[in-house]
Design an enzyme around this catalytic site. Sequence first.
Site, PDB file in Angstrom:
ATOM      1  N   GLU A 283       0.839  -1.214   0.000  1.00  0.00           N
ATOM      2  CA  GLU A 283       0.000   0.000   0.000  1.00  0.00           C
ATOM      3  C   GLU A 283       0.870   1.258   0.000  1.00  0.00           C
ATOM      4  OE1 GLU A 283      -2.079  -0.510   3.681  1.00  0.00           O
ATOM      5  OE2 GLU A 283      -3.361  -2.120   2.929  1.00  0.00           O
ATOM      6  N   ARG A 286       3.254   7.675  -0.033  1.00  0.00           N
ATOM      7  CA  ARG A 286       4.274   8.717  -0.092  1.00  0.00           C
ATOM      8  C   ARG A 286       5.357   8.437  -1.134  1.00  0.00           C
ATOM      9  NH1 ARG A 286       5.636  11.935   4.258  1.00  0.00           N
ATOM     10  NH2 ARG A 286       4.531  10.498   5.626  1.00  0.00           N
ATOM     11  N   CYS A 353      -2.210  32.886  10.618  1.00  0.00           N
ATOM     12  CA  CYS A 353      -2.111  33.530  11.921  1.00  0.00           C
ATOM     13  C   CYS A 353      -1.739  32.528  13.020  1.00  0.00           C
ATOM     14  CB  CYS A 353      -3.466  34.171  12.190  1.00  0.00           C
ATOM     15  SG  CYS A 353      -3.448  35.259  13.574  1.00  0.00           S
TER      16      CYS A 353
HETATM   17  C1  LIG Z   1      -2.843   1.443   6.484  1.00  0.00           C
HETATM   18  C2  LIG Z   1      -1.960   2.319   5.688  1.00  0.00           C
HETATM   19  N1  LIG Z   1      -1.507   1.863   4.497  1.00  0.00           N
HETATM   20  C3  LIG Z   1      -0.692   2.621   3.725  1.00  0.00           C
HETATM   21  C4  LIG Z   1      -0.295   3.870   4.123  1.00  0.00           C
HETATM   22  C5  LIG Z   1       0.597   4.649   3.216  1.00  0.00           C
HETATM   23  O1  LIG Z   1       1.814   4.882   3.792  1.00  0.00           O
HETATM   24  P1  LIG Z   1       2.953   5.622   2.966  1.00  0.00           P
HETATM   25  O2  LIG Z   1       2.353   6.847   2.400  1.00  0.00           O
HETATM   26  O3  LIG Z   1       3.985   5.888   3.972  1.00  0.00           O
HETATM   27  O4  LIG Z   1       3.416   4.664   1.913  1.00  0.00           O
HETATM   28  C6  LIG Z   1      -0.722   4.391   5.356  1.00  0.00           C
HETATM   29  C7  LIG Z   1      -0.258   5.701   5.841  1.00  0.00           C
HETATM   30  O5  LIG Z   1       0.290   5.851   6.884  1.00  0.00           O
HETATM   31  C8  LIG Z   1      -1.592   3.591   6.159  1.00  0.00           C
HETATM   32  O6  LIG Z   1      -2.058   4.049   7.324  1.00  0.00           O
END
Ligand SMILES: Cc1ncc(COP(=O)(O)O)c(C=O)c1O
Length: 423
Positions: A283, A286, A353
């Site tokens: 998944e 980032r 602000c």
């Molecule tokens: C359950 C889950 N999967 C995937 C991600 C994606 O993580 P990243 O953007 O660090 O790859 C997150 C983000 O923290 C998450 O909470």
Amino acid sequence: MAQATRPAGFYRHHDGHRDALVCDGVPLAEIAAAEGTPLYVYSAATLRERYQAIDAAFQGYPHALHYALKANSTLAIARLLRDLGSSVDANSVWEIEVARTAGFTPSQIVFTGVGKTPEELESAVALGVKAINVESAGELARLEAIGARLGRAVRVAIRINPDIDARSHPKISTGLKINKFGVPLDEARQLLQTLEARRFLTLVAIHVHVGSQITSLDPLRRAAALAANVSADLQQQGFPLEYVDVGGGLGVSYDGGEVPSAADYVAAIVDAVRHTSLPIVLEPGRSIAAPAGALVARVIDVKARTAESEFIIIDAGMTELMRPALYGAFHRIEPVSAAAAGDRHYEIVGPVCESSDVVGRDRMLPVLQPGDIVAIRDAGAYGSAMASNYNRRPLPAEVLVDNGTWRVIKRRQTVADQLSLET
Ligand SMILES: Cc1ncc(COP(=O)(O)O)c(C=O)c1O
């Protein structure tokens, strides 16, 4: 005749005396002049490159990439990733709605989230998503009741909390026992044993996610190994698992420091899971979106700070990019166009602000004047997705650049848009 391919991503173009920051062939100054600031600009080439690097690193090992929409769910970006073959991880029923609008099928959606409401669970079950990643025994019971009422088995993955320190920023580490996420391992093992007898629940996978912006492979490897080992035990007991979901979390280099490559990351995960022969669900958010985006802003004012440094006040701040104020996150900031010679010491702040509205602390930058344009780099993830209307600031416009052409993929919000919700 084949169209010439332009250099991809963000780069500086030097041409005689001119020096410009360019995205996929288009100078950012050109886009800012047309669309105004603050403005998110994304590189389609970088999104593709980042996705494909992870995908290719599996080298034939069965897998599915479920892009984490929470990183950036702007519709055109979701669609671009769908066209590359991505599936998604959604974190709310509203992200599921965006995924459906972007063309993802229910079987391409996994649904995660530590506080899914009964209504959210009900609609995800009705839709028939690939899996609901379950975060507690209570949530599992609620899903079972929905399944019983609808007369169908609900596809679930159990998110285990492995008590692993991701060694990332404490606010984005999720894998320790003291964090609110997942089911602690001991409890999970007991809960899993109850599943055989619960006919309105179908266990399809074990899920783990220990945090974000993780820059060493060790926690990711250990979390994947744990999920794989729990899966292997369940397989031995006869549970027909379909895959192992090892979450996201790979960090990016915001400051030029070393981070693991996509190839090393995937190799470590595959190594940990291979003995189960199960496909891997990943998944990433980032690591795909962050380097593909820049927040483009204009200098509003310059004023004295100390004897040695000045404030640069720009027209983007914590409302457009919350990460520096929220986590003290570092983003490179650079002038978009040819800059005057000489470096100055600056504190780069937003217009909001709040004294926490600092975008870049303690920076040496070429001399900046009101009207100059700067780019805040690596802002493609957790940037626009976390933007707010504080101070009634409208959400910024977003532009996607693709091989020398660009288009607005989200128009700038207006105050009238905001007021249209109010009486
Ligand atoms: C359950 C889950 N999967 C995937 C991600 C994606 O993580 P990243 O953007 O660090 O790859 C997150 C983000 O923290 C998450 O909470």
